[in-house]
Design an enzyme around this catalytic site. Structure first.
Site, short mmCIF file in Angstrom:
data_model
loop_
_atom_site.label_atom_id
_atom_site.label_comp_id
_atom_site.label_asym_id
_atom_site.label_seq_id
_atom_site.Cartn_x
_atom_site.Cartn_y
_atom_site.Cartn_z
N GLU A 142 0.78 -1.08 -0.14
CA GLU A 142 0.18 0.00 0.10
C GLU A 142 0.96 1.22 -0.05
O GLU A 142 1.60 1.43 0.85
CB GLU A 142 -0.87 0.06 1.28
CG GLU A 142 -1.54 1.32 1.39
CD GLU A 142 -2.65 1.26 2.50
OE1 GLU A 142 -3.41 2.27 2.93
OE2 GLU A 142 -2.42 0.25 3.58
N GLU A 239 -11.19 2.05 7.02
CA GLU A 239 -10.00 2.36 7.90
C GLU A 239 -10.09 4.09 7.87
O GLU A 239 -9.25 4.63 7.19
CB GLU A 239 -8.76 2.09 7.18
CG GLU A 239 -7.64 2.27 8.13
CD GLU A 239 -6.38 1.83 7.47
OE1 GLU A 239 -5.50 1.33 8.08
OE2 GLU A 239 -6.28 1.84 6.04
#
Length: 262
Positions: A142, A239
């Site tokens: 990521e 998130e």
């Protein structure tokens, strides 16, 4: 089909880990993902997941020394032995807790040779990918945005895609977080389309304050519609940092633009 998973690294962060799992189930989530659960025995996590009839999507690899500013070891020259040990720890935890994926942290590499870091990363990631193959674990990578993580190994989706095209392994995929991506560019849907074949998991939060996804400067609902038009049917990780209590902020899931469909 749209399904949301609670990222309990950020939601209910004031509770102990096992209590966060219970809280996610009470709030109606059917899956969770975590950051660094390693202080809690994986068997206890599995028991809590099963007791609440949840799915555990994934965890992050051990970050190294967080207090010293480390954010993973995969691209850090001279820490190869530590990286291998962290992978043993991570894969054991995935296997014993039931986690299906592992986000491998690249690390902070400011001041280090980019060429050496790339070579270190490739060697480490290929070793980890082979372990993932034998453990049936999806590996996720990521990009973290420049403003919040200026020293991280990669910041942009296109940058990571270029690296992955060089590394090449079928177990590797991109974790596409709308917050981190949106902090680098407002062309989130364009990036999604251009790199679609390499995107394995999607997470959502508002840009720029990382709060509930129905706020901010980017239309996150439109990004999700774009992903679904491309065929995305995986879980969507929530998130984000709640503006108040988690429960008070969950009204966004009832918004017709965000409602679950499966």
């Amino acid at each position: 089909m749209r399904r949301y998973a609670a990222n309990i690294g950020m939601l209910w962060s004031g509770l102990a880990l096992l209590e966060r799992i219970d809280a996610a189930a009470r709030a109606g989530f059917r899956a969770v993902e975590m950051h660094f659960p390693y202080d809690v025995a994986p068997g206890k996590v599995r028991d809590a997941i099963e007791r609440n009839n949840l799915t555990l999507l994934g965890i992050n690899s051990p970050p190294g020394n967080l207090a010293a500013g480390e954010l993973g070891l995969a691209a850090v020259p001279g820490r190869e032995t530590d990286f291998v040990e962290s992978m043993r720890t991570a894969f054991t935890y995935c296997r014993e807790s039931g986690a299906r994926s592992l986000h491998i942290m690249g690390g902070n590499t400011s001041g280090l040779s980019r060429k050496t870091c790339l070579e270190t990363f490739r060697s480490n990631i290929l070793r980890a990918a082979d372990l993932a193959e034998s453990n049936d674990i999806q590996l996720l990578l990521e990009p973290l945005n420049t403003a919040r993580h200026p020293h991280y190994f990669y910041h942009r989706v296109d940058e990571l895609v270029e690296i992955l095209n060089w590394v090449r392994h079928p177990r590797l995929g991109i974790q596409f977080d709308t917050y981190h991506v949106g902090m680098e560019t407002n062309e989130i849907s364009t990036l999604l389309r251009r790199n679609w074949s390499m995107i394995a998991h999607i997470q959502i939060a508002a840009v720029p304050d990382r709060s509930e996804p129905n706020s901010g400067d980017i239309d996150i609902a439109e990004v999700l519609r774009e992903a679904e038009s491309l065929g995305y049917a995986g879980w969507i990780g929530c998130e984000y940092q709640p503006g108040g209590s988690v429960e008070e902020g969950l009204g966004w899931r009832q918004d017709t633009r965000f409602v679950e469909t499966g």
